[in-house]
Design an enzyme around this catalytic site. Structure first.
Site, PDB file in Angstrom:
ATOM      1  CB  CYS A  73      -0.885  -0.022   1.254  1.00 48.39           C
ATOM      2  SG  CYS A  73      -1.893   1.465   1.446  1.00 48.39           S
ATOM      3  CB  CYS A 179      -2.554   3.557  -5.850  1.00 47.23           C
ATOM      4  SG  CYS A 179      -3.931   2.746  -5.012  1.00 47.23           S
TER       5      CYS A 179
HETATM    6  N1  DGL Z   1      -3.744   0.290  -2.438  1.00 43.54           N
HETATM    7  C1  DGL Z   1      -3.386   1.414  -1.679  1.00 43.54           C
HETATM    8  C2  DGL Z   1      -2.210   2.191  -2.183  1.00 43.54           C
HETATM    9  O1  DGL Z   1      -1.320   1.608  -2.758  1.00 43.54           O
HETATM   10  C3  DGL Z   1      -4.439   2.203  -0.955  1.00 43.54           C
HETATM   11  C4  DGL Z   1      -5.673   2.617  -1.639  1.00 43.54           C
HETATM   12  C5  DGL Z   1      -6.625   3.274  -0.651  1.00 43.54           C
HETATM   13  O2  DGL Z   1      -7.035   2.584   0.284  1.00 43.54           O
HETATM   14  O3  DGL Z   1      -6.875   4.482  -0.786  1.00 43.54           O
HETATM   15  O4  DGL Z   1      -2.081   3.355  -1.960  1.00 43.54           O
END
Ligand code: DGL
Length: 220
Positions: A73, A179
């Protein structure tokens, strides 16, 4: 030989493609995936909130006896990776936007970074730009609703097309996926962008770092 255990975290579905990639690269490992769908999206949360949400998850990885943790994340990594490393006895490897590789790849001197508002606002992201993107232009289109839309499988092609159109009209030649949710639309982005615009994301680099850390640890 003891089965290697790897903990993987993401707020939601972004972590699932990372888990699949880790399983492919390290078939001998047991991968434990935890998400936090009740607090998703992380992209509109403060670093303090993210840390509060993630503390019990880090504790549960410790109870599982994992050998390493992957923070799949970008929002969590760019905001609280230092604190997460601090609270863990095992290596913690995080996803962050690939500003450094993009800055060496670009021939036009312009790149596009697609990331959550939380990532774009973070201190770590500012440091990455300061360190590697001083001489290039970084475009940051509004992708604030993408993670939630991808989570519910509702992101429409027009929104994705707008980003590629921006890249094309501004002569940007690298699109950074900052993301892990956006990895699910990598193929669509790649197809829309054509041969002149590269779309990049760091899963392979993160797995290489994970392997490096695990080997180092096993030697100790
Ligand atoms: N998948 C996540 C990232 O890489 C987070 C997305 C979210 O929960 O806003 O930032």
């Amino acid at each position: 030989m003891k089965l290697m255990k790897i903990g993987v975290f993401d707020s939601g579905v972004g972590g699932e493609n990372v888990v699949a990639a880790i399983k492919k690269e390290l078939p001998q490992a047991e991968v434990i995936f935890r998400d936090d769908r009740k607090n998703l999206p992380y992209g509109d949360k403060t670093p303090e909130q993210i840390l509060e949400f993630m503390t019990p998850i880090m504790d549960s990885f410790e109870e599982d006896g994992v050998d390493a943790i992957v923070i799949a994340c970008n929002t969590a990594s760019t905001n609280v990776l230092k604190q997460l490393k601090h609270m863990s006895d095992v290596p913690v490897v995080g996803f962050v936007p690939m500003i450094k590789p993009a800055s060496t790849m670009t021939k036009t001197g312009k790149i596009v970074v697609c990331a959550t508002p939380g990532t774009l606002k973070s201190k770590r992201y500012a440091e990455l730009k300061e360190e590697y993107a001083q001489d290039i232009e970084v475009l940051e289109p509004d992708c604030s609703d993408w993670a939630s839309l991808i989570e519910s499988n509702n992101l429409n092609k027009d929104k994705v097309d707008d980003v590629i159109e921006l890249a094309r009209s501004e002569y940007a030649d690298v699109v950074v996926l900052g993301c892990t949710h956006y990895h699910w639309i990598y193929e669509l982005l790649d197809e829309l962008s054509g041969p002149d615009i590269a779309v990049i994301q760091p899963t392979n680099a993160v797995i290489a770092e994970l392997k490096r850390q695990l080997r180092v640890d096993l030697q100790l």
